[in-house]
Design a protein around this motif. Structure first.
Motif, PDB file in Angstrom:
ATOM      1  N   PHE A 165      -0.901   4.969   3.820  1.00  8.21           N
ATOM      2  CA  PHE A 165      -2.016   5.364   2.978  1.00  8.21           C
ATOM      3  C   PHE A 165      -1.975   6.896   2.879  1.00  8.21           C
ATOM      4  O   PHE A 165      -2.290   7.585   3.850  1.00  8.21           O
ATOM      5  CB  PHE A 165      -3.351   4.964   3.600  1.00  8.21           C
ATOM      6  N   TRP A 204       1.237   8.242  -2.747  1.00  2.00           N
ATOM      7  CA  TRP A 204       0.827   7.333  -3.814  1.00  2.00           C
ATOM      8  C   TRP A 204       1.066   7.936  -5.199  1.00  2.00           C
ATOM      9  O   TRP A 204       1.310   7.211  -6.161  1.00  2.00           O
ATOM     10  CB  TRP A 204      -0.649   6.970  -3.651  1.00  2.00           C
ATOM     11  N   LEU A 250      -6.628   8.243   4.444  1.00  2.00           N
ATOM     12  CA  LEU A 250      -5.377   8.606   3.792  1.00  2.00           C
ATOM     13  C   LEU A 250      -4.548   9.553   4.642  1.00  2.00           C
ATOM     14  O   LEU A 250      -3.778  10.368   4.134  1.00  2.00           O
ATOM     15  CB  LEU A 250      -5.676   9.252   2.435  1.00  2.00           C
ATOM     16  N   LYS A 308       0.809  -1.210   0.000  1.00  2.00           N
ATOM     17  CA  LYS A 308       0.000   0.000   0.000  1.00  2.00           C
ATOM     18  C   LYS A 308       0.850   1.271   0.000  1.00  2.00           C
ATOM     19  O   LYS A 308       0.365   2.326  -0.389  1.00  2.00           O
ATOM     20  CB  LYS A 308      -0.945   0.002   1.203  1.00  2.00           C
ATOM     21  N   THR A 309       2.089   1.180   0.439  1.00  2.00           N
ATOM     22  CA  THR A 309       2.950   2.358   0.459  1.00  2.00           C
ATOM     23  C   THR A 309       3.237   2.848  -0.955  1.00  2.00           C
ATOM     24  O   THR A 309       3.438   4.045  -1.182  1.00  2.00           O
ATOM     25  CB  THR A 309       4.249   2.045   1.208  1.00  2.00           C
ATOM     26  N   VAL A 310       3.259   1.925  -1.905  1.00  2.00           N
ATOM     27  CA  VAL A 310       3.411   2.266  -3.329  1.00  2.00           C
ATOM     28  C   VAL A 310       2.185   1.700  -4.044  1.00  2.00           C
ATOM     29  O   VAL A 310       2.276   0.765  -4.830  1.00  2.00           O
ATOM     30  CB  VAL A 310       4.738   1.718  -3.888  1.00  2.00           C
ATOM     31  N   ASN A 311       1.062   2.293  -3.790  1.00  2.00           N
ATOM     32  CA  ASN A 311      -0.243   1.692  -4.049  1.00  2.00           C
ATOM     33  C   ASN A 311      -0.478   1.286  -5.501  1.00  2.00           C
ATOM     34  O   ASN A 311      -1.176   0.317  -5.769  1.00  2.00           O
ATOM     35  CB  ASN A 311      -1.337   2.663  -3.604  1.00  2.00           C
ATOM     36  N   ALA A 312       0.094   2.029  -6.452  1.00  2.00           N
ATOM     37  CA  ALA A 312      -0.153   1.724  -7.859  1.00  2.00           C
ATOM     38  C   ALA A 312       0.744   0.627  -8.395  1.00  2.00           C
ATOM     39  O   ALA A 312       0.551   0.150  -9.520  1.00  2.00           O
ATOM     40  CB  ALA A 312       0.013   2.987  -8.699  1.00  2.00           C
ATOM     41  N   PRO A 350       7.524   5.780  -7.211  1.00  2.00           N
ATOM     42  CA  PRO A 350       7.685   4.723  -6.202  1.00  2.00           C
ATOM     43  C   PRO A 350       9.122   4.556  -5.720  1.00  2.00           C
ATOM     44  O   PRO A 350       9.350   4.327  -4.528  1.00  2.00           O
ATOM     45  CB  PRO A 350       7.184   3.468  -6.917  1.00  2.00           C
TER      46      PRO A 350
END
Length: 287
Positions: free
Chosen positions: A258, A263, A225, A20-24, A267
Motif C-alpha cells: 500500500f 500505485w 500507505l 493492492k500492489t497495483v491498486n488501479a 504497473p
C-alpha cells in the motif's frame, strides 16, 4: 522477463502478486501481469472480483494457470449489535467466494476498537466469538481462515491482534485445517518473539501465508500507505524468510504494498521491480 543477478531467469513459481500492489489494475490486468511475467499466483481482493464477476474471475484465473494465494478480506469482527451480524453475513459470503476461487486462504483483518471504546480485551473476545460462528461454515466449504496480526499502530482502528502469538492463541481451539495465521513482514518484523512464533505456527501447521513488503520511514501522514518495496526500508528479509522456511512453509510468497507513489507508477514497471527485489532479497532464502 527480468533476469536474476547471475543471468538466469528467476524462479517465480512461488511469487504472488497481490492486487493492492497495483491498486488501479482490474482483475484481467492483474492476471495478465502475472501471466506475462511468469508469476505463479495472485492475491485477489473481494471488491474488484465482485466488479469483474466471481465466476468470470474463476474462469480467467484457471485459463491463465494461476493459483489464488489469498482472498482479501474477511474480518471486521469487533463491531457490536447489528453491525456484528452484518459482519458475520459478509464473512459467510467471503468464505463462499474463497471456496469458488480455490484460494489458499481467506485473509481476516479482525477490526479495531468500536467507536468510543477503549476495551481491547473485549474487542478480542468479539474476534473469538466470530470465529466460533464462522468455523463450521469454513470447515464445510474447505476454506482456511487466516488471522492477520497487524502492526500495533493499527490496533485502534484496524486490527486488535498485534502479534502472531495472539493470533495463534485465538486459532488454538480449532483444527489447523481451518484456522491459521498470516505472517506479513510489515506487521510482524518488529516482534522480538517472531522467530519462536513462526516456528510455533509451523509446528502447529497454521502458517497459511507469507506476505512481504518493507517498513519505510518517515511514515506518511496516512500510515495505511506506509508500505514500501522490498529493499527500500528497514526489514531484514533474509532472516525473516529463513525463519519462515525453517518453520516448514513452502507456500506462495505474496507481495502486498500500500503506497501512493507505487500505485501511481506504471504497473509493469512496479512488477518488474518487485521481481528483481524478490529474486535478490527473498528467493535465495526461501528453500
Amino acid at each position: 522477463m527480468t533476469a536474476s543477478t547471475n543471468g538466469a531467469a528467476p524462479d517465480l513459481s512461488r511469487l504472488s502478486l497481490n492486487q493492492k500492489t497495483v491498486n488501479a489494475a482490474t482483475v484481467p490486468e492483474v492476471v495478465e501481469l502475472c501471466r506475462a511475467t511468469g508469476i505463479g499466483s495472485v492475491g485477489l481482493w473481494r471488491e474488484p472480483v465482485a466488479d469483474f464477476g466471481l465466476q468470470a474471475t474463476v474462469d480467467l484465473v484457471a485459463e491463465a494457470g494461476l493459483r489464488v494465494s489469498s482472498l482479501c478480506r474477511g474480518g471486521w469482527f469487533t463491531a457490536t449489535g447489528a453491525a456484528f451480524e452484518e459482519a458475520i453475513a459478509s464473512n459467510h459470503a467471503a468464505i463462499d467466494e474463497a471456496a469458488a476461487l480455490e484460494a489458499d486462504c481467506l485473509c481476516l483483518v479482525v477490526g479495531g476498537l468500536p467507536a468510543g471504546s477503549r476495551d481491547l480485551s473485549g474487542a478480542r473476545r468479539q474476534v473469538a466469538k466470530a470465529l466460533e460462528v464462522l468455523v463450521p461454515h469454513a470447515t464445510e466449504a474447505g476454506v482456511k481462515l487466516a488471522l492477520e496480526p497487524m502492526n500495533p499502530i493499527y490496533a485502534a482502528d484496524r486490527g486488535v491482534l498485534s502479534t502472531l502469538e495472539q493470533a495463534l492463541d485465538l486459532a488454538a481451539p480449532y483444527s489447523a485445517d481451518v484456522v491459521g495465521v498470516m505472517a506479513d513482514t510489515y506487521h510482524v518484523w518488529w516482534d522480538p518473539k517472531l522467530p519462536q512464533q513462526l516456528l510455533r505456527a509451523g509446528n502447529e501447521g497454521r502458517l497459511l501465508s507469507y506476505q512481504i513488503c518493507d517498513w519505510i520511514t518517515p511514515l506518511p501522514v496516512d500510515t495505511l500507505l506506509a508500505r514500501g518495496m522490498m529493499g527500500d526500508g528497514h526489514i531484514d528479509f533474509e532472516s525473516t524468510t529463513r525463519w519462515v522456511t525453517e518453520a516448514g512453509y513452502t507456500g506462495d510468497i505474496e507481495v502486498e504494498i500500500f503506497n501512493a507513489d507505487i500505485w501511481a507508477a506504471d504497473p509493469r514497471q512496479v512488477v518488474d521491480t518487485m521481481i528483481e527485489r524478490y529474486a535478490s532479497l527473498v528467493a535465495p532464502y526461501a528453500g
